[in-house]
Design a protein around this motif. Structure first.
Motif, PDB file in Angstrom:
ATOM      1  N   LEU A  14     -26.883  41.427  51.231  1.00 19.64           N
ATOM      2  CA  LEU A  14     -27.291  40.236  50.478  1.00 19.64           C
ATOM      3  C   LEU A  14     -26.359  39.995  49.296  1.00 19.64           C
ATOM      4  CD1 LEU A  14     -31.187  40.427  50.469  1.00 19.64           C
ATOM      5  CD2 LEU A  14     -29.724  38.879  51.745  1.00 19.64           C
ATOM      6  N   ARG A  15     -25.920  41.062  48.634  1.00 19.45           N
ATOM      7  CA  ARG A  15     -24.974  40.899  47.524  1.00 19.45           C
ATOM      8  C   ARG A  15     -23.671  40.272  48.015  1.00 19.45           C
ATOM      9  NH1 ARG A  15     -27.415  45.424  45.204  1.00 19.45           N
ATOM     10  NH2 ARG A  15     -26.235  46.922  46.431  1.00 19.45           N
ATOM     11  N   SER A  16     -23.171  40.739  49.147  1.00 22.37           N
ATOM     12  CA  SER A  16     -21.917  40.176  49.657  1.00 22.37           C
ATOM     13  C   SER A  16     -22.103  38.727  50.109  1.00 22.37           C
ATOM     14  CB  SER A  16     -21.367  41.032  50.790  1.00 22.37           C
ATOM     15  OG  SER A  16     -22.201  40.969  51.910  1.00 22.37           O
ATOM     16  N   LEU A  17     -23.257  38.406  50.714  1.00 22.84           N
ATOM     17  CA  LEU A  17     -23.514  37.021  51.111  1.00 22.84           C
ATOM     18  C   LEU A  17     -23.629  36.106  49.894  1.00 22.84           C
ATOM     19  CD1 LEU A  17     -26.069  37.385  54.045  1.00 22.84           C
ATOM     20  CD2 LEU A  17     -23.796  36.367  54.152  1.00 22.84           C
ATOM     21  N   LYS A  25     -20.467  36.949  42.030  1.00 17.00           N
ATOM     22  CA  LYS A  25     -19.738  38.151  42.400  1.00 17.00           C
ATOM     23  C   LYS A  25     -20.046  39.366  41.542  1.00 17.00           C
ATOM     24  CE  LYS A  25     -15.887  35.797  44.464  1.00 17.00           C
ATOM     25  NZ  LYS A  25     -15.688  34.432  44.281  1.00 17.00           N
ATOM     26  N   ARG A  26     -20.708  39.187  40.412  1.00 19.12           N
ATOM     27  CA  ARG A  26     -20.930  40.318  39.518  1.00 19.12           C
ATOM     28  C   ARG A  26     -22.413  40.570  39.306  1.00 19.12           C
ATOM     29  NH1 ARG A  26     -17.145  38.936  34.531  1.00 19.12           N
ATOM     30  NH2 ARG A  26     -19.123  38.042  33.987  1.00 19.12           N
ATOM     31  N   GLY A  27     -22.740  41.819  39.057  1.00 12.97           N
ATOM     32  CA  GLY A  27     -24.100  42.193  38.714  1.00 12.97           C
ATOM     33  C   GLY A  27     -24.891  42.723  39.892  1.00 12.97           C
ATOM     34  N   SER A  28     -26.058  43.214  39.560  1.00 11.44           N
ATOM     35  CA  SER A  28     -26.954  43.730  40.588  1.00 11.44           C
ATOM     36  C   SER A  28     -27.593  42.560  41.334  1.00 11.44           C
ATOM     37  CB  SER A  28     -28.036  44.594  39.947  1.00 11.44           C
ATOM     38  OG  SER A  28     -28.848  43.790  39.111  1.00 11.44           O
ATOM     39  N   LEU A  29     -28.375  42.885  42.330  1.00 11.91           N
ATOM     40  CA  LEU A  29     -29.026  41.852  43.130  1.00 11.91           C
ATOM     41  C   LEU A  29     -30.008  41.046  42.280  1.00 11.91           C
ATOM     42  CD1 LEU A  29     -29.116  40.730  45.975  1.00 11.91           C
ATOM     43  CD2 LEU A  29     -30.933  42.336  46.488  1.00 11.91           C
ATOM     44  N   SER A  30     -30.741  41.697  41.406  1.00  7.17           N
ATOM     45  CA  SER A  30     -31.690  40.971  40.555  1.00  7.17           C
ATOM     46  C   SER A  30     -30.955  40.079  39.554  1.00  7.17           C
ATOM     47  CB  SER A  30     -32.625  41.940  39.846  1.00  7.17           C
ATOM     48  OG  SER A  30     -31.889  42.851  39.070  1.00  7.17           O
ATOM     49  N   ARG A  31     -29.809  40.539  39.052  1.00  2.00           N
ATOM     50  CA  ARG A  31     -29.025  39.726  38.117  1.00  2.00           C
ATOM     51  C   ARG A  31     -28.455  38.498  38.827  1.00  2.00           C
ATOM     52  NH1 ARG A  31     -28.734  37.907  33.293  1.00  2.00           N
ATOM     53  NH2 ARG A  31     -26.629  37.470  32.621  1.00  2.00           N
ATOM     54  N   ARG A  32     -27.981  38.688  40.036  1.00  3.59           N
ATOM     55  CA  ARG A  32     -27.461  37.560  40.807  1.00  3.59           C
ATOM     56  C   ARG A  32     -28.573  36.574  41.148  1.00  3.59           C
ATOM     57  NH1 ARG A  32     -22.896  40.149  44.813  1.00  3.59           N
ATOM     58  NH2 ARG A  32     -22.095  41.595  43.283  1.00  3.59           N
ATOM     59  N   LEU A  33     -29.753  37.088  41.369  1.00  2.00           N
ATOM     60  CA  LEU A  33     -30.902  36.236  41.660  1.00  2.00           C
ATOM     61  C   LEU A  33     -31.228  35.350  40.460  1.00  2.00           C
ATOM     62  CD1 LEU A  33     -33.135  35.516  43.653  1.00  2.00           C
ATOM     63  CD2 LEU A  33     -34.472  37.371  42.682  1.00  2.00           C
ATOM     64  N   ILE A  34     -31.150  35.914  39.262  1.00  5.13           N
ATOM     65  CA  ILE A  34     -31.393  35.135  38.053  1.00  5.13           C
ATOM     66  C   ILE A  34     -30.343  34.036  37.913  1.00  5.13           C
ATOM     67  CG2 ILE A  34     -31.387  35.255  35.527  1.00  5.13           C
ATOM     68  CD1 ILE A  34     -32.620  38.074  35.831  1.00  5.13           C
ATOM     69  N   LYS A  35     -29.094  34.367  38.218  1.00  5.77           N
ATOM     70  CA  LYS A  35     -28.012  33.389  38.108  1.00  5.77           C
ATOM     71  C   LYS A  35     -28.118  32.285  39.161  1.00  5.77           C
ATOM     72  CE  LYS A  35     -25.309  34.968  34.829  1.00  5.77           C
ATOM     73  NZ  LYS A  35     -24.899  34.167  33.707  1.00  5.77           N
ATOM     74  N   ALA A  36     -28.675  32.600  40.320  1.00  2.90           N
ATOM     75  CA  ALA A  36     -28.750  31.627  41.417  1.00  2.90           C
ATOM     76  C   ALA A  36     -29.720  30.495  41.107  1.00  2.90           C
ATOM     77  CB  ALA A  36     -29.151  32.325  42.712  1.00  2.90           C
ATOM     78  N   ARG A  37     -30.773  30.754  40.393  1.00  3.62           N
ATOM     79  CA  ARG A  37     -31.808  29.803  40.006  1.00  3.62           C
ATOM     80  C   ARG A  37     -32.115  28.743  41.044  1.00  3.62           C
ATOM     81  NH1 ARG A  37     -30.747  28.015  33.965  1.00  3.62           N
ATOM     82  NH2 ARG A  37     -29.357  29.705  33.507  1.00  3.62           N
ATOM     83  N   ARG A  38     -31.744  27.515  40.773  1.00  3.31           N
ATOM     84  CA  ARG A  38     -32.151  26.387  41.617  1.00  3.31           C
ATOM     85  C   ARG A  38     -31.266  26.181  42.840  1.00  3.31           C
ATOM     86  NH1 ARG A  38     -35.691  22.478  39.012  1.00  3.31           N
ATOM     87  NH2 ARG A  38     -36.231  23.326  36.996  1.00  3.31           N
ATOM     88  N   ARG A  39     -30.265  27.016  43.006  1.00  2.00           N
ATOM     89  CA  ARG A  39     -29.427  26.884  44.196  1.00  2.00           C
ATOM     90  C   ARG A  39     -30.124  27.440  45.429  1.00  2.00           C
ATOM     91  NH1 ARG A  39     -23.734  29.205  42.329  1.00  2.00           N
ATOM     92  NH2 ARG A  39     -24.832  29.955  40.504  1.00  2.00           N
TER      93      ARG A  39
END
Length: 124
Positions: A14-17, A25-39
Motif C-alpha cells: 500500500l505504501r508503494s501504491l 513518498k515519505r512517512g509511515s502508512l498512517s502519515r501518508r493517509l493523513i496527507k491523502a485526505r480528500r484524494r
C-alpha cells in the motif's frame, strides 16, 4: 506470526501504491493517509487506516494475536483495488483542464464587465 508478516507486506504494498499513484513518498502508512485526505474516498481511507493500525499491532507479539485476518485482508483488497485503478495521467489532465476552465471563465467575466462599463459610460 504468518499473519503478521502478511500484514507487513500488505502495508508495504500500500505504501508503494500510494507513492506511485498519489505521489506520497515519505512517512509511515498512517502519515501518508493523513496527507491523502480528500484524494481518497472515506471507505478507502478507513480501510488503509485498518491496515495501518494492524501494522502497528503486528509489531507487538501479544497484540498481533488479537488481529482479525479476514478483516485486514478484506481492507487490503479494497484499498489496493482502488489505488490500482487510479490513473495518474488522467488526474493530471483533469487538474490542467480545471485550471484552464477557471481561467477561461475569469477572462470571459472580465470581458463582459468591460463591455458593461463601456456601455454604461456611453463609449460603445
Amino acid at each position: 506470526m504468518e499473519h503478521a508478516d502478511r500484514i507487513k507486506t500488505n502495508a508495504e504494498t500500500l505504501r508503494s501504491l500510494m507513492a506511485k499513484r498519489l505521489g506520497l513518498k515519505r512517512g509511515s502508512l498512517s502519515r501518508r493517509l493523513i496527507k491523502a485526505r480528500r484524494r481518497l474516498p472515506a471507505g478507502v481511507r478507513r480501510d488503509i487506516g485498518v491496515i495501518a493500525e494492524a501494522e502497528n499491532m503486528a509489531a507487538n507479539p501479544k497484540l498481533a494475536l488479537r488481529l482479525d485476518a479476514d478483516a485486514t485482508h478484506g481492507a487490503y483488497d479494497r484499498a489496493s483495488t482502488h489505488l490500482k485503478a487510479i490513473d495518474v495521467a488522467d488526474r493530471r489532465k483533469g487538474i490542467a483542464l480545471s485550471i484552464l476552465g477557471s481561467m477561461a471563465f475569469n477572462i470571459l467575466a472580465v470581458i463582459v464587465l468591460l463591455i458593461i462599463v463601456l456601455r454604461w459610460r456611453g463609449l460603445v
